[in-house]
Design a protein around this motif. Structure first.
Motif, PDB file in Angstrom:
ATOM      1  N   VAL A  65      12.019   2.929 -15.900  1.00 35.37           N
ATOM      2  CA  VAL A  65      10.917   3.342 -14.868  1.00 35.37           C
ATOM      3  C   VAL A  65       9.724   3.535 -15.645  1.00 35.37           C
ATOM      4  CG1 VAL A  65      11.013   5.356 -13.464  1.00 35.37           C
ATOM      5  CG2 VAL A  65      12.949   4.248 -13.716  1.00 35.37           C
ATOM      6  N   LEU A  66       9.916   4.213 -16.733  1.00 37.73           N
ATOM      7  CA  LEU A  66       8.608   4.461 -17.510  1.00 37.73           C
ATOM      8  C   LEU A  66       7.853   3.031 -17.790  1.00 37.73           C
ATOM      9  CD1 LEU A  66       9.379   7.581 -19.793  1.00 37.73           C
ATOM     10  CD2 LEU A  66       7.955   7.433 -17.832  1.00 37.73           C
ATOM     11  N   THR A  67       8.579   2.178 -18.173  1.00 39.45           N
ATOM     12  CA  THR A  67       8.031   0.782 -18.358  1.00 39.45           C
ATOM     13  C   THR A  67       7.334   0.409 -17.129  1.00 39.45           C
ATOM     14  OG1 THR A  67       9.537   0.303 -20.249  1.00 39.45           O
ATOM     15  CG2 THR A  67       8.417  -1.471 -19.313  1.00 39.45           C
ATOM     16  N   VAL A  68       8.126   0.294 -16.176  1.00 38.96           N
ATOM     17  CA  VAL A  68       7.544  -0.177 -14.892  1.00 38.96           C
ATOM     18  C   VAL A  68       6.203   0.354 -14.281  1.00 38.96           C
ATOM     19  CG1 VAL A  68       7.953  -0.859 -12.351  1.00 38.96           C
ATOM     20  CG2 VAL A  68       9.524  -1.502 -14.028  1.00 38.96           C
ATOM     21  N   TYR A  69       6.322   1.920 -14.617  1.00 36.20           N
ATOM     22  CA  TYR A  69       5.170   2.774 -14.189  1.00 36.20           C
ATOM     23  C   TYR A  69       3.769   2.281 -15.215  1.00 36.20           C
ATOM     24  CZ  TYR A  69       2.669   6.972 -13.265  1.00 36.20           C
ATOM     25  OH  TYR A  69       1.829   8.055 -12.624  1.00 36.20           O
ATOM     26  N   GLY A  70       4.228   2.268 -16.251  1.00 32.96           N
ATOM     27  CA  GLY A  70       3.044   1.825 -17.373  1.00 32.96           C
ATOM     28  C   GLY A  70       2.485   0.470 -16.824  1.00 32.96           C
ATOM     29  N   ILE A  71       3.376  -0.561 -16.650  1.00 31.59           N
ATOM     30  CA  ILE A  71       2.712  -1.965 -16.180  1.00 31.59           C
ATOM     31  C   ILE A  71       1.900  -1.699 -14.803  1.00 31.59           C
ATOM     32  CG2 ILE A  71       3.558  -4.021 -15.235  1.00 31.59           C
ATOM     33  CD1 ILE A  71       5.940  -3.700 -17.280  1.00 31.59           C
ATOM     34  N   LYS A  72       2.361  -0.921 -13.939  1.00 28.99           N
ATOM     35  CA  LYS A  72       1.826  -0.886 -12.649  1.00 28.99           C
ATOM     36  C   LYS A  72       0.444  -0.257 -12.954  1.00 28.99           C
ATOM     37  CE  LYS A  72       1.598   2.458  -8.638  1.00 28.99           C
ATOM     38  NZ  LYS A  72       2.156   3.717  -8.168  1.00 28.99           N
ATOM     39  N   LEU A  73       0.335   0.864 -13.553  1.00 32.68           N
ATOM     40  CA  LEU A  73      -0.951   1.560 -14.000  1.00 32.68           C
ATOM     41  C   LEU A  73      -1.958   0.478 -14.829  1.00 32.68           C
ATOM     42  CD1 LEU A  73      -0.120   5.188 -15.031  1.00 32.68           C
ATOM     43  CD2 LEU A  73      -1.130   4.407 -12.918  1.00 32.68           C
ATOM     44  N   TYR A  74      -1.349  -0.261 -15.855  1.00 31.01           N
ATOM     45  CA  TYR A  74      -2.265  -1.179 -16.662  1.00 31.01           C
ATOM     46  C   TYR A  74      -2.865  -2.139 -15.494  1.00 31.01           C
ATOM     47  CZ  TYR A  74      -3.243  -4.633 -19.533  1.00 31.01           C
ATOM     48  OH  TYR A  74      -3.790  -5.799 -20.421  1.00 31.01           O
ATOM     49  N   LEU A  75      -1.950  -2.773 -15.015  1.00 32.16           N
ATOM     50  CA  LEU A  75      -2.512  -3.931 -14.131  1.00 32.16           C
ATOM     51  C   LEU A  75      -3.290  -3.548 -12.901  1.00 32.16           C
ATOM     52  CD1 LEU A  75       0.928  -6.129 -13.582  1.00 32.16           C
ATOM     53  CD2 LEU A  75      -1.144  -6.571 -15.181  1.00 32.16           C
ATOM     54  N   GLY A  76      -3.170  -2.259 -12.442  1.00 31.35           N
ATOM     55  CA  GLY A  76      -4.036  -1.787 -11.191  1.00 31.35           C
ATOM     56  C   GLY A  76      -5.332  -1.529 -11.778  1.00 31.35           C
ATOM     57  N   ILE A  77      -5.496  -0.766 -13.009  1.00 29.16           N
ATOM     58  CA  ILE A  77      -6.642  -0.492 -13.588  1.00 29.16           C
ATOM     59  C   ILE A  77      -7.561  -1.621 -14.127  1.00 29.16           C
ATOM     60  CG2 ILE A  77      -7.444   0.779 -15.529  1.00 29.16           C
ATOM     61  CD1 ILE A  77      -5.599   3.280 -14.851  1.00 29.16           C
ATOM     62  N   ARG A  78      -6.483  -2.511 -14.686  1.00 32.15           N
ATOM     63  CA  ARG A  78      -7.349  -3.781 -15.120  1.00 32.15           C
ATOM     64  C   ARG A  78      -7.886  -4.379 -14.067  1.00 32.15           C
ATOM     65  NH1 ARG A  78      -3.566  -8.235 -17.788  1.00 32.15           N
ATOM     66  NH2 ARG A  78      -4.909  -9.970 -16.507  1.00 32.15           N
ATOM     67  N   ARG A  79      -7.189  -4.582 -12.924  1.00 29.19           N
ATOM     68  CA  ARG A  79      -7.476  -5.584 -12.012  1.00 29.19           C
ATOM     69  C   ARG A  79      -8.865  -4.736 -11.167  1.00 29.19           C
ATOM     70  NH1 ARG A  79      -4.239  -8.209  -7.102  1.00 29.19           N
ATOM     71  NH2 ARG A  79      -5.918  -9.129  -6.136  1.00 29.19           N
ATOM     72  N   HIS A  80      -8.845  -3.339 -11.165  1.00 25.16           N
ATOM     73  CA  HIS A  80     -10.061  -2.886 -10.244  1.00 25.16           C
ATOM     74  C   HIS A  80     -10.899  -2.051 -10.983  1.00 25.16           C
ATOM     75  CE1 HIS A  80      -7.563  -4.088  -6.592  1.00 25.16           C
ATOM     76  NE2 HIS A  80      -6.628  -3.315  -7.098  1.00 25.16           N
ATOM     77  N   GLY A  81     -10.354  -1.488 -12.333  1.00 26.69           N
ATOM     78  CA  GLY A  81     -11.130  -0.673 -13.042  1.00 26.69           C
ATOM     79  C   GLY A  81     -10.595   0.783 -12.454  1.00 26.69           C
ATOM     80  N   VAL A  82     -10.856   1.787 -13.489  1.00 23.76           N
ATOM     81  CA  VAL A  82     -10.503   3.080 -13.396  1.00 23.76           C
ATOM     82  C   VAL A  82     -11.134   3.573 -12.070  1.00 23.76           C
ATOM     83  CG1 VAL A  82     -10.304   5.291 -13.981  1.00 23.76           C
ATOM     84  CG2 VAL A  82     -10.049   3.683 -15.634  1.00 23.76           C
ATOM     85  N   ARG A  83     -12.157   3.432 -11.884  1.00 22.70           N
ATOM     86  CA  ARG A  83     -12.907   3.989 -10.569  1.00 22.70           C
ATOM     87  C   ARG A  83     -12.631   3.285  -9.402  1.00 22.70           C
ATOM     88  NH1 ARG A  83     -19.284   4.953  -9.531  1.00 22.70           N
ATOM     89  NH2 ARG A  83     -19.190   5.976  -7.856  1.00 22.70           N
ATOM     90  N   GLY A  84     -12.348   1.843  -9.211  1.00 20.63           N
ATOM     91  CA  GLY A  84     -11.971   1.143  -8.187  1.00 20.63           C
ATOM     92  C   GLY A  84     -10.551   1.526  -7.833  1.00 20.63           C
ATOM     93  N   TYR A  85      -9.719   1.592  -8.745  1.00 19.56           N
ATOM     94  CA  TYR A  85      -8.298   1.806  -8.728  1.00 19.56           C
ATOM     95  C   TYR A  85      -8.102   3.330  -7.991  1.00 19.56           C
ATOM     96  CZ  TYR A  85      -3.428   2.513  -9.619  1.00 19.56           C
ATOM     97  OH  TYR A  85      -1.976   2.628  -9.618  1.00 19.56           O
ATOM     98  N   LEU A  86      -8.910   4.235  -8.501  1.00 19.47           N
ATOM     99  CA  LEU A  86      -8.677   5.556  -7.943  1.00 19.47           C
ATOM    100  C   LEU A  86      -9.447   5.613  -6.447  1.00 19.47           C
ATOM    101  CD1 LEU A  86      -9.294   7.944 -10.877  1.00 19.47           C
ATOM    102  CD2 LEU A  86      -7.093   7.332  -9.800  1.00 19.47           C
ATOM    103  N   ARG A  87     -10.430   4.819  -6.375  1.00 23.31           N
ATOM    104  CA  ARG A  87     -11.193   4.802  -4.905  1.00 23.31           C
ATOM    105  C   ARG A  87     -10.137   4.237  -3.911  1.00 23.31           C
ATOM    106  NH1 ARG A  87     -14.472   2.305  -1.557  1.00 23.31           N
ATOM    107  NH2 ARG A  87     -16.154   3.436  -0.642  1.00 23.31           N
ATOM    108  N   GLY A  88      -9.467   2.872  -4.523  1.00 25.64           N
ATOM    109  CA  GLY A  88      -8.773   2.545  -3.434  1.00 25.64           C
ATOM    110  C   GLY A  88      -7.312   3.305  -3.233  1.00 25.64           C
ATOM    111  N   ILE A  89      -7.058   4.059  -4.242  1.00 23.99           N
ATOM    112  CA  ILE A  89      -6.015   5.045  -3.772  1.00 23.99           C
ATOM    113  C   ILE A  89      -6.506   6.311  -2.827  1.00 23.99           C
ATOM    114  CG2 ILE A  89      -4.348   6.789  -4.514  1.00 23.99           C
ATOM    115  CD1 ILE A  89      -4.470   5.019  -7.135  1.00 23.99           C
ATOM    116  N   VAL A  90      -7.602   6.739  -3.015  1.00 24.58           N
ATOM    117  CA  VAL A  90      -7.860   7.969  -2.292  1.00 24.58           C
ATOM    118  C   VAL A  90      -8.569   7.600  -1.030  1.00 24.58           C
ATOM    119  CG1 VAL A  90      -9.226   9.968  -2.628  1.00 24.58           C
ATOM    120  CG2 VAL A  90      -7.999   9.108  -4.406  1.00 24.58           C
TER     121      VAL A  90
END
Length: 124
Positions: free
Chosen positions: A3-28
């Protein structure tokens, strides 16, 4: 650990694709939501994405790994006294258990894929 591995992959790929600000903005960011409502909405959504989703994925994996047909496994030794029927029942239940293991693996792979895809999408 899975679960932690999948969670890490999710965060890594999301931030890599959108950047930290874009990832958080897309969520919120929710189109049409008044500015004053973000004070209530943002903490709830961030808690859901970063805490609750990790916990629910863990519970799903835990339930899939440990659900077993206990009733059938406990009944197969009763047929041992009947000879051929007991052996056939043991074989059938073993094949059934292998099928259930395949389904559990498939379900975890599908849930992990959906979880990672939700990180890649980044928006509602």
């Amino acid at each position: 650990m899975l679960v932690l591995t999948v969670y890490g992959i999710k965060l890594y790929l999301g931030i890599r694709r959108h950047g930290v600000r874009g990832y958080l903005r897309g969520i919120v960011h929710l189109p049409g939501l008044p500015g004053w409502a973000y004070g209530l909405y943002a903490p709830l959504v961030l808690a859901e994405v970063f805490l609750t989703s990790l916990f629910t994925h863990f519970i799903r994996l835990f339930a899939n790994m440990f659900c077993r047909p206990f009733l059938f496994e406990e009944l197969t030794p009763l047929g041992a006294g009947l000879g051929v029927l007991g052996v056939l029942m043991t074989i059938v239940m073993t094949v059934f258990e292998m099928f259930m293991q395949f389904l559990r693996t498939f379900l975890f792979a599908m849930l992990a894929g959906m979880f990672i895809a939700s990180g890649l999408r980044g928006a509602h």
